[in-house]
Design a protein around this motif. Structure first.
Motif, PDB file in Angstrom:
ATOM      1  N   SER A 279       0.827  -1.206   0.000  1.00  0.00           N
ATOM      2  CA  SER A 279       0.000   0.000   0.000  1.00  0.00           C
ATOM      3  C   SER A 279       0.860   1.254   0.000  1.00  0.00           C
ATOM      4  O   SER A 279       0.616   2.209  -0.759  1.00  0.00           O
ATOM      5  N   LEU A 280       1.892   1.268   0.838  1.00  0.00           N
ATOM      6  CA  LEU A 280       2.747   2.442   0.911  1.00  0.00           C
ATOM      7  C   LEU A 280       3.588   2.610  -0.347  1.00  0.00           C
ATOM      8  O   LEU A 280       4.026   3.717  -0.652  1.00  0.00           O
ATOM      9  N   LEU A 281       3.797   1.532  -1.066  1.00  0.00           N
ATOM     10  CA  LEU A 281       4.506   1.617  -2.337  1.00  0.00           C
ATOM     11  C   LEU A 281       3.753   2.501  -3.325  1.00  0.00           C
ATOM     12  O   LEU A 281       4.351   3.122  -4.203  1.00  0.00           O
ATOM     13  N   GLY A 282       2.442   2.565  -3.177  1.00  0.00           N
ATOM     14  CA  GLY A 282       1.656   3.453  -4.011  1.00  0.00           C
ATOM     15  C   GLY A 282       1.451   4.825  -3.397  1.00  0.00           C
ATOM     16  O   GLY A 282       1.359   5.828  -4.100  1.00  0.00           O
TER      17      GLY A 282
ATOM     18  N   LEU B 193      -5.783   8.866   5.809  1.00  0.00           N
ATOM     19  CA  LEU B 193      -6.479   8.314   6.968  1.00  0.00           C
ATOM     20  C   LEU B 193      -7.648   7.424   6.579  1.00  0.00           C
ATOM     21  O   LEU B 193      -7.990   6.477   7.302  1.00  0.00           O
ATOM     22  N   LEU B 194      -8.277   7.717   5.431  1.00  0.00           N
ATOM     23  CA  LEU B 194      -9.500   7.014   5.052  1.00  0.00           C
ATOM     24  C   LEU B 194      -9.310   5.969   3.963  1.00  0.00           C
ATOM     25  O   LEU B 194     -10.285   5.369   3.524  1.00  0.00           O
ATOM     26  N   CYS B 195      -8.082   5.760   3.525  1.00  0.00           N
ATOM     27  CA  CYS B 195      -7.858   4.878   2.369  1.00  0.00           C
ATOM     28  C   CYS B 195      -7.896   3.398   2.712  1.00  0.00           C
ATOM     29  O   CYS B 195      -7.835   2.551   1.815  1.00  0.00           O
ATOM     30  N   GLY B 196      -7.966   3.059   4.006  1.00  0.00           N
ATOM     31  CA  GLY B 196      -7.968   1.651   4.391  1.00  0.00           C
ATOM     32  C   GLY B 196      -6.614   1.136   4.802  1.00  0.00           C
ATOM     33  O   GLY B 196      -6.456  -0.063   5.060  1.00  0.00           O
ATOM     34  N   LEU B 197      -5.622   2.020   4.905  1.00  0.00           N
ATOM     35  CA  LEU B 197      -4.282   1.596   5.314  1.00  0.00           C
ATOM     36  C   LEU B 197      -4.243   1.200   6.780  1.00  0.00           C
ATOM     37  O   LEU B 197      -3.580   0.223   7.149  1.00  0.00           O
ATOM     38  N   PHE B 198      -4.950   1.937   7.635  1.00  0.00           N
ATOM     39  CA  PHE B 198      -4.886   1.702   9.070  1.00  0.00           C
ATOM     40  C   PHE B 198      -5.966   0.745   9.553  1.00  0.00           C
ATOM     41  O   PHE B 198      -5.773   0.043  10.549  1.00  0.00           O
ATOM     42  N   THR B 199      -7.091   0.730   8.878  1.00  0.00           N
ATOM     43  CA  THR B 199      -8.179  -0.188   9.224  1.00  0.00           C
ATOM     44  C   THR B 199      -9.019  -0.408   7.971  1.00  0.00           C
ATOM     45  O   THR B 199      -9.106   0.487   7.117  1.00  0.00           O
ATOM     46  N   PRO B 200      -9.603  -1.596   7.816  1.00  0.00           N
ATOM     47  CA  PRO B 200     -10.457  -1.816   6.641  1.00  0.00           C
ATOM     48  C   PRO B 200     -11.573  -0.785   6.567  1.00  0.00           C
ATOM     49  O   PRO B 200     -12.181  -0.424   7.580  1.00  0.00           O
ATOM     50  N   ARG B 201     -11.845  -0.315   5.393  1.00  0.00           N
ATOM     51  CA  ARG B 201     -12.839   0.743   5.231  1.00  0.00           C
ATOM     52  C   ARG B 201     -14.239   0.340   5.708  1.00  0.00           C
ATOM     53  O   ARG B 201     -14.964   1.179   6.239  1.00  0.00           O
TER      54      ARG B 201
END
Length: 265
Positions: free
Chosen positions: A75-78, A194-202
């Motif tokens: 994810s962070l690669l993008g 914050l809302l992209c789903g990186l920290f928790t599933p949307r």
């Protein structure tokens, strides 16, 4: 002599405005931007090396838990290329707006579409280099474990970098200084982060926040990366996510062309 005749002789005749994109004009604009960037090694280093440095740092932050790096590294690669291209493009374009370069260029037979396409082509070329280096580093040096093809990771990383370029071109129209351009980052990038789903599933978010995340392009960039992470083949979900990111980049570029003014007020 009549006033009308005098006015007709003294009034400047505006140059004809091109009505369609020209490959020659677009390429010439891209070449000019690349020549300018060649004399700014710090900017080039920021665009090309910072995502790689961030991935390297992230890998060894989770040195004792490589599976954690595998779960968020894709994810962070993008995300990293999107952020760096946004910053560099917004500041570089703002410099040309405030220095009067864009106004002088638009006084020539150069269409707004040619100008925006030229900038996108120049920064897009650097985005390709950036994405190739970051993807190669993550997959073949840092050992990022993905089920799908690394080429699909590269595709999404490139689309993200192009989206960051488009957003940078767009927001530069609303800033009057480089400091203001940087201030747009909390407004444009951080909410998506914050809302992209990186920290928790949307789906686990509050319904209102989930609804907002469904219209943010970074959400689909992360979803696309996650598809590559767990599927060996190209899925319909991946195609949808990639097309949405590409369409958002194209839409923002179009809006960026609309913000160009031929005369500074």
């Amino acid at each position: 002599m009549s006033t009308t005749a005098t006015t007709a002789r003294t009034s400047p005749v505006a140059p004809p405005r091109p009505k369609a994109l020209s490959p020659a004009r677009t390429t010439a604009t891209a070449s000019r931007v690349l020549r300018q960037l060649r004399h700014d090694p710090r900017t080039i280093a920021l665009m090309i090396l910072i995502p790689c440095v961030m991935l390297l740092l992230l890998r060894y932050v989770f040195d004792g838990s490589p599976r954690t790096f595998d779960s968020i590294g894709a994810s962070l690669l993008g995300i990293f290329p999107l952020i760096t291209m946004f910053l560099v493009t917004s500041i570089a374009t703002l410099r040309e707006r405030t220095s009067g370069t864009l106004e002088r260029l638009l006084a020539m037979p150069l269409g707004k579409g040619d100008l925006i396409a030229g900038y996108a082509l120049a920064f897009g070329a650097l985005a390709i280099v950036q994405s190739v280096l970051a993807t190669g580093l993550a997959v073949w040096f840092l050992g990022l474990d993905v089920t799908g093809s690394a080429w699909l990771l590269l595709l999404v990383a490139l689309l993200d970098a192009l989206l960051g370029t488009a957003l940078g071109l767009f927001v530069s129209a609303f800033a009057s200084s480089e400091f203001q351009a940087v201030q747009f980052m909390p407004a444009v990038i951080f909410p998506q982060l914050l809302l992209c789903g990186l920290f928790t599933p949307r789906p686990n978010m509050h319904p209102v926040l989930e609804g907002i995340s469904n219209v943010l392009p970074m959400s689909y960039a992360v979803d696309g990366m996650n598809e590559v992470l767990v599927h060996t083949d190209v899925t319909a979900q991946f195609i949808r996510d990639a097309l949405i990111v590409a369409a958002c980049a194209l839409l923002v570029l179009t809006l960026g062309a609309a913000t160009l003014r031929r005369r500074t007020t």
